[in-house]
Design an enzyme around this catalytic site. Structure first.
Site, mmCIF file in Angstrom:
data_model
loop_
_atom_site.group_PDB
_atom_site.id
_atom_site.type_symbol
_atom_site.label_atom_id
_atom_site.label_comp_id
_atom_site.label_asym_id
_atom_site.label_seq_id
_atom_site.Cartn_x
_atom_site.Cartn_y
_atom_site.Cartn_z
ATOM 1 N N TYR A 20 -12.244 -2.281 -3.685
ATOM 2 C CA TYR A 20 -12.759 -2.440 -2.317
ATOM 3 C C TYR A 20 -14.288 -2.320 -2.263
ATOM 4 C CZ TYR A 20 -8.264 -2.598 0.212
ATOM 5 O OH TYR A 20 -7.044 -2.967 0.740
ATOM 6 N N ASN A 36 -2.267 0.426 6.647
ATOM 7 C CA ASN A 36 -1.739 -0.824 7.212
ATOM 8 C C ASN A 36 -0.850 -1.622 6.254
ATOM 9 O OD1 ASN A 36 -3.769 -1.745 5.602
ATOM 10 N ND2 ASN A 36 -4.969 -2.715 7.233
ATOM 11 N N LYS A 87 0.827 -1.207 0.000
ATOM 12 C CA LYS A 87 0.000 0.000 0.000
ATOM 13 C C LYS A 87 0.869 1.268 0.000
ATOM 14 C CE LYS A 87 -3.978 -2.248 2.214
ATOM 15 N NZ LYS A 87 -5.041 -2.117 3.265
ATOM 16 N N HIS A 103 -2.093 -5.402 1.563
ATOM 17 C CA HIS A 103 -3.381 -6.083 1.354
ATOM 18 C C HIS A 103 -3.099 -7.524 0.966
ATOM 19 C CE1 HIS A 103 -7.215 -7.336 -0.349
ATOM 20 N NE2 HIS A 103 -6.513 -7.817 -1.362
ATOM 21 N N GLU A 157 -9.505 -10.759 -7.562
ATOM 22 C CA GLU A 157 -8.544 -9.660 -7.385
ATOM 23 C C GLU A 157 -7.358 -9.790 -8.341
ATOM 24 O OE1 GLU A 157 -7.652 -9.670 -3.205
ATOM 25 O OE2 GLU A 157 -9.661 -8.958 -2.668
#
Ligand code: ATP
Ligand code: MG
Length: 139
Positions: A51, A114, A11, A117, A128
């Site tokens: 998402y 965070n 990320k 993913h 995905e």
């Protein structure tokens, strides 16, 4: 155990922090092979589509702001039990609850930012991976 593929994203916070190399080195050290990889900047529409399952959640706008705040690295990881193993290497969603030495414990600052993913099921992994890669881009 079956050989699986799973989608991983480094990320924007971890890219900005210059942790790409350490994160990829960790996956390789754990026996996960990089079957595809690309550095890219997600558009708003791409982040919202990725998402979409969280679109009704209060944090959705913040999540999409964050995911479009800078470049990300999208990767297909391959290996035995890759989906669950990647999730174990990542650690809990909130880094405060993550086990020692997990990627989120090492590199994440908060539940919103965070570091990584990982797909959470075989169905999610298939969807995905197809969201970011054409089959000829994977080897
Ligand atoms: P990811 O899907 O990014 O791998 P995850 O599967 O551990 O994370 P999800 O429940 O799918 O967790 O949530 C997706 C993302 O939404 C989280 O990684 C986090 O960045 C963000 N998020 C989840 N819960 C919260 C929250 N309470 N506040 C802010 N952001 C959150
Ligand atoms: Mg998730």
């Amino acid at each position: 155990m079956a050989i699986e593929r799973t989608l991983s994203i480094i990320k924007p916070d971890a890219v900005k922090g210059q942790h790409i190399g350490q994160i990829i080195a960790r996956f390789e050290a754990e026996g996960l092979r990089i079957a595809g990889a690309r550095l890219c900047q997600l558009s708003r529409r791409e982040a919202e589509g990725f998402y979409a399952e969280h679109s009704a959640r209060g944090f959705f706008g913040e999540l999409c702001d964050f995911m479009t705040s800078g470049p990300v690295v999208v990767m297909a990881l391959e290996g035995d039990d890759a989906i669950a193993r990647n999730r174990a290497i990542m650690g809990a969603t909130n880094p405060a609850n993550a086990e020692p030495n997990t990627l989120r414990k090492l590199y994440a600052a908060s539940v919103g930012e965070n570091a990584v993913h990982g797909s959470d099921s075989p169905a999610a992994a298939a969807r995905e991976i197809a969201y970011f890669f054409r089959s000829i881009e994977l080897s």
